[in-house]
Scaffold this active site. Structure first.
Site, PDB file in Angstrom:
ATOM      1  N   ASP A   1       0.351  14.405  13.302  1.00  0.00           N
ATOM      2  CA  ASP A   1       1.178  14.735  12.302  1.00  0.00           C
ATOM      3  C   ASP A   1       2.552  15.027  12.978  1.00  0.00           C
ATOM      4  O   ASP A   1       3.098  15.421  14.490  1.00  0.00           O
ATOM      5  CB  ASP A   1       0.498  16.355  12.097  1.00  0.00           C
ATOM      6  CG  ASP A   1       1.910  16.843  11.184  1.00  0.00           C
ATOM      7  OD1 ASP A   1       2.924  16.716  10.503  1.00  0.00           O
ATOM      8  OD2 ASP A   1       1.161  18.346  11.017  1.00  0.00           O
TER       9      ASP A   1
ATOM     10  N   ASP B   1       4.778  11.805   6.927  1.00  0.00           N
ATOM     11  CA  ASP B   1       4.780  12.373   8.290  1.00  0.00           C
ATOM     12  C   ASP B   1       3.829  12.662   8.574  1.00  0.00           C
ATOM     13  O   ASP B   1       3.570  13.414   9.640  1.00  0.00           O
ATOM     14  CB  ASP B   1       5.818  14.013   8.078  1.00  0.00           C
ATOM     15  CG  ASP B   1       5.096  14.773   7.278  1.00  0.00           C
ATOM     16  OD1 ASP B   1       3.854  14.194   7.095  1.00  0.00           O
ATOM     17  OD2 ASP B   1       5.997  16.613   7.474  1.00  0.00           O
ATOM     18  N   GLU B   2       2.576  11.940   7.783  1.00  0.00           N
ATOM     19  CA  GLU B   2       0.668  12.573   8.783  1.00  0.00           C
ATOM     20  C   GLU B   2      -0.045  11.794   8.513  1.00  0.00           C
ATOM     21  O   GLU B   2      -0.099  11.074   7.047  1.00  0.00           O
ATOM     22  CB  GLU B   2       0.426  14.101   8.715  1.00  0.00           C
ATOM     23  CG  GLU B   2       0.381  14.445   6.782  1.00  0.00           C
ATOM     24  CD  GLU B   2      -0.017  15.747   7.030  1.00  0.00           C
ATOM     25  OE1 GLU B   2      -1.007  16.068   7.998  1.00  0.00           O
ATOM     26  OE2 GLU B   2       0.379  16.545   6.369  1.00  0.00           O
TER      27      GLU B   2
END
Length: 364
Positions: free
Chosen positions: A10, A104-105
């Protein structure tokens, strides 16, 4: 049977961190990605801003009240997408079993990995170090034997965290976990859990599967498994799009039916365009309404026929709207999404239901 080795990566305050990286004068200052005008919403907040209570999805006006010195910068989605691709290039040097959840993850299955590294935690350390050195960004990582625990672990020591949950630690770890930290438990579900006397993982584990299904539907089985450290879902390298949606934040709150219907028409028209562009076919329509106080509800209905054009979608959207009491609660946002593609159609066709399962990302 050998345990799987799953990593959840993350990127910490991703959008805001990219802006601070690219604009040195913003480093160390409270920053929000978004627009500062009256109807603006915070898309992302730096950790400096979070110390004042600023959070993503918060109205810009509230964010400025909490942090008067907050700096707003407009989002640069193409830049964020480019940086995300660079992060994934690093991932691919270790495994091709990568399941992105957003820009983003992502989950990585490193049970078998390209580098022949024995310990998943060593891979997580290497990835974090490379992201820092090559991209000047910071990521948190969670390592465990399934997706649920890996994601929980990545949240545990943010920012720049690294947490491993071993099989022999899982039950005790989960027992202490606040119910709000369980994947898929949002504010609405958390409140219902509290009313049932469920505040942590231990209390959730004491519930029978029958009781959880009765209270939460099919997702109750997932909660039952999570409380026992069980999550058999694989890391899916190719994620099948399961919904497409769009939503409009209104210039001003509305509560007059004629105005709501006009806005609903605009949202439905845009949704049809997206469905046709993506050649997506589904038969469940979901209406999302966010009120002036930021509370929100969703209503959903499944049809036998596929929802592919305005003639089918708009009447159904109007029917869903009848279930919403908005005359005394002005509307701030209207959204529509189509889901349940082809063979995944649920057997409960044409049945009204309130959606409480909060994984949906509206096709973003």
């Amino acid at each position: 049977m050998n345990e799987r080795k799953i990593i959840h990566i993350d990127m910490d305050a991703f959008y805001a961190s990219v802006e601070q990286r690219d604009h040195p004068e913003l480093r160390g200052k409270p920053l929000a990605v978004g627009h500062a005008e009256e109807r603006g919403v915070v898309a992302a907040a730096s950790y400096e801003a979070r110390r004042y209570g600023v959070r993503s999805a918060m109205s810009s006006q509230k964010a400025k009240r909490l942090c008067p010195q907050l700096i707003f910068v407009p989002g640069r989605m193409e830049v964020y997408k480019s940086v995300s691709r660079q992060v994934h290039e690093i991932f691919h040097e270790y495994t091709d079993l990568i399941e992105p959840l957003s820009l983003d993850e992502a989950f990585l299955d490193v049970t078998e990995n390209k580098q022949g590294i024995l310990l998943a935690v060593d891979i997580a350390k290497a990835i974090k170090q490379r992201i820092r050195e090559e991209l000047s960004l910071v990521a948190s990582a969670g390592v465990s034997y399934n997706k649920f625990l890996a994601k929980i672990a990545s949240d545990f020591r943010k920012p720049d965290g690294l947490c491993t949950i071993h099989p022999d630690q899982a039950i005790d770890f989960i027992a202490r976990l606040p119910i709000e930290s369980f994947w898929g438990v949002g504010p609405v579900t958390a409140r219902k859990m509290h009313l049932l006397g469920i505040h942590n993982g231990l209390q959730l584990r004491e519930c029978s599967s029958e009781m959880l299904v009765r209270q939460f539907g099919k997702v109750g089985l997932l909660y039952y498994d999570f409380a026992r450290g069980v999550d058999l879902r694989p890391v899916e390298a190719v994620r099948i799009r399961k919904s497409i949606g769009c939503e409009h934040t209104l210039e001003k709150d509305i509560h007059v039916r004629s105005s709501v219907i006009i806005e609903l028409y605009h949202v439905a028209t845009e949704l049809v365009e997206r469905l046709q562009q993506k050649e997506f076919r589904g038969n469940t329509l979901t209406l999302k309404i966010k009120f002036h106080d930021f509370s929100q509800i969703t209503r959903s209905m499944t049809q036998a026929q596929e929802l592919t054009n305005l003639e089918r979608i708009l009447p159904l959207a109007k029917q869903l709207l009848k279930e919403v009491e908005y005359e005394q609660h002005p509307i701030r946002l209207i959204g529509l999404s189509v889901s349940n593609p082809r063979e995944e159609a649920d057997e409960h066709r044409g049945v009204w239901e309130q959606l409480s399962f909060e994984f949906s990302d509206w096709g973003k």
